[in-house]
Design a protein around this motif. Structure first.
Motif, PDB file in Angstrom:
ATOM      1  N   TYR A   1      35.744  33.915  63.623  1.00 31.99           N
ATOM      2  CA  TYR A   1      35.499  34.606  62.132  1.00 31.99           C
ATOM      3  C   TYR A   1      36.614  34.659  61.309  1.00 31.99           C
ATOM      4  N   ARG A   2      36.524  34.865  60.162  1.00 33.27           N
ATOM      5  CA  ARG A   2      37.665  34.778  59.301  1.00 33.27           C
ATOM      6  C   ARG A   2      37.638  36.085  58.230  1.00 33.27           C
ATOM      7  N   GLN A   3      39.024  36.291  57.879  1.00 31.24           N
ATOM      8  CA  GLN A   3      38.731  37.361  56.890  1.00 31.24           C
ATOM      9  C   GLN A   3      39.825  37.095  55.738  1.00 31.24           C
ATOM     10  N   ALA A   4      39.456  36.854  54.717  1.00 37.30           N
ATOM     11  CA  ALA A   4      40.498  36.572  53.553  1.00 37.30           C
ATOM     12  C   ALA A   4      40.588  37.968  52.946  1.00 37.30           C
TER      13      ALA A   4
ATOM     14  N   GLY B   1      40.736  40.870  50.581  1.00 39.84           N
ATOM     15  CA  GLY B   1      39.780  41.521  49.738  1.00 39.84           C
ATOM     16  C   GLY B   1      38.187  40.980  49.895  1.00 39.84           C
ATOM     17  N   LYS B   2      38.213  40.376  50.972  1.00 37.91           N
ATOM     18  CA  LYS B   2      36.718  39.846  51.163  1.00 37.91           C
ATOM     19  C   LYS B   2      36.244  40.203  52.667  1.00 37.91           C
ATOM     20  N   SER B   3      35.088  40.420  52.970  1.00 37.26           N
ATOM     21  CA  SER B   3      34.512  40.701  54.014  1.00 37.26           C
ATOM     22  C   SER B   3      34.741  39.530  55.109  1.00 37.26           C
ATOM     23  N   ARG B   4      34.754  39.887  56.542  1.00 36.88           N
ATOM     24  CA  ARG B   4      34.622  39.057  57.518  1.00 36.88           C
ATOM     25  C   ARG B   4      33.721  38.205  57.597  1.00 36.88           C
ATOM     26  N   GLU B   5      33.665  36.726  57.712  1.00 35.28           N
ATOM     27  CA  GLU B   5      32.553  35.800  57.627  1.00 35.28           C
ATOM     28  C   GLU B   5      32.784  34.981  59.132  1.00 35.28           C
TER      29      GLU B   5
ATOM     30  N   SER C   1      30.656  25.993  54.629  1.00 35.61           N
ATOM     31  CA  SER C   1      32.056  25.683  53.894  1.00 35.61           C
ATOM     32  C   SER C   1      32.755  24.807  54.795  1.00 35.61           C
TER      33      SER C   1
ATOM     34  N   GLU D   1      41.274  27.766  50.068  1.00 36.76           N
ATOM     35  CA  GLU D   1      40.325  28.626  50.248  1.00 36.76           C
ATOM     36  C   GLU D   1      40.212  28.995  51.787  1.00 36.76           C
TER      37      GLU D   1
ATOM     38  N   ALA E   1      43.168  32.813  55.380  1.00 32.40           N
ATOM     39  CA  ALA E   1      42.591  34.093  55.876  1.00 32.40           C
ATOM     40  C   ALA E   1      43.181  34.221  57.237  1.00 32.40           C
TER      41      ALA E   1
END
Length: 125
Positions: A37-40, A42-46, A62, A88, A91
């Motif tokens: 998983y990754r989390q940038a 200000g963003k949620s984990r994806e 992506s 992009e 993260a």
């Protein structure tokens, strides 16, 4: 009782490559699916990529064609080869395991929520 330790993150220029590793240790009984998983900021984990115990893989749209997930079952380790990195992709990357292990009282514990502490990947010129 179970530890997941990621390594391999760092700073890389756009177009570059990195290889992340995650070693699982502890009183493990069995490891099923493993994921990254990754989390940038200000963003949620994806979910980035996943691999089953049999080697079937899936990827986020992506990263498809640029990232490759693999695992070494003998070493309880999962890898993420990241090529053609883009800004992009910056993260914190976390590995995840779906596994069973022996708890403190020697009972069997099952969890899908075993995560490592994360490793920072920064893609910048």
């Amino acid at each position: 009782q179970v530890q997941l330790v990621e390594s391999g993150g760092g700073l890389v220029q756009p177009g570059g490559s990195l290889r992340l590793s995650c070693a699982v240790s502890g009183r493990i009984i069995a490891i099923y699916g493993m994921s990254w998983y990754r989390q940038a900021a200000g963003k949620s984990r994806e979910l980035v990529a996943g691999i089953t115990s049999g080697g079937n893989t899936n990827y986020a749209g992506s990263v498809k064609g640029r990232f490759t997930i693999s695992r070494d079952n003998a070493k309880n380790t999962v890898y993420l080869q990241m090529n053609s990195l883009k800004p992009e992709d910056t993260a914190v990357y976390y590995c995840n395991a779906d596994l069973t292990y022996y708890g403190p009282d020697d009972s069997m514990v099952a969890t899908k929520d075993a995560f490592g502490q994360g490793t920072q990947v920064t893609v910048s010129s």
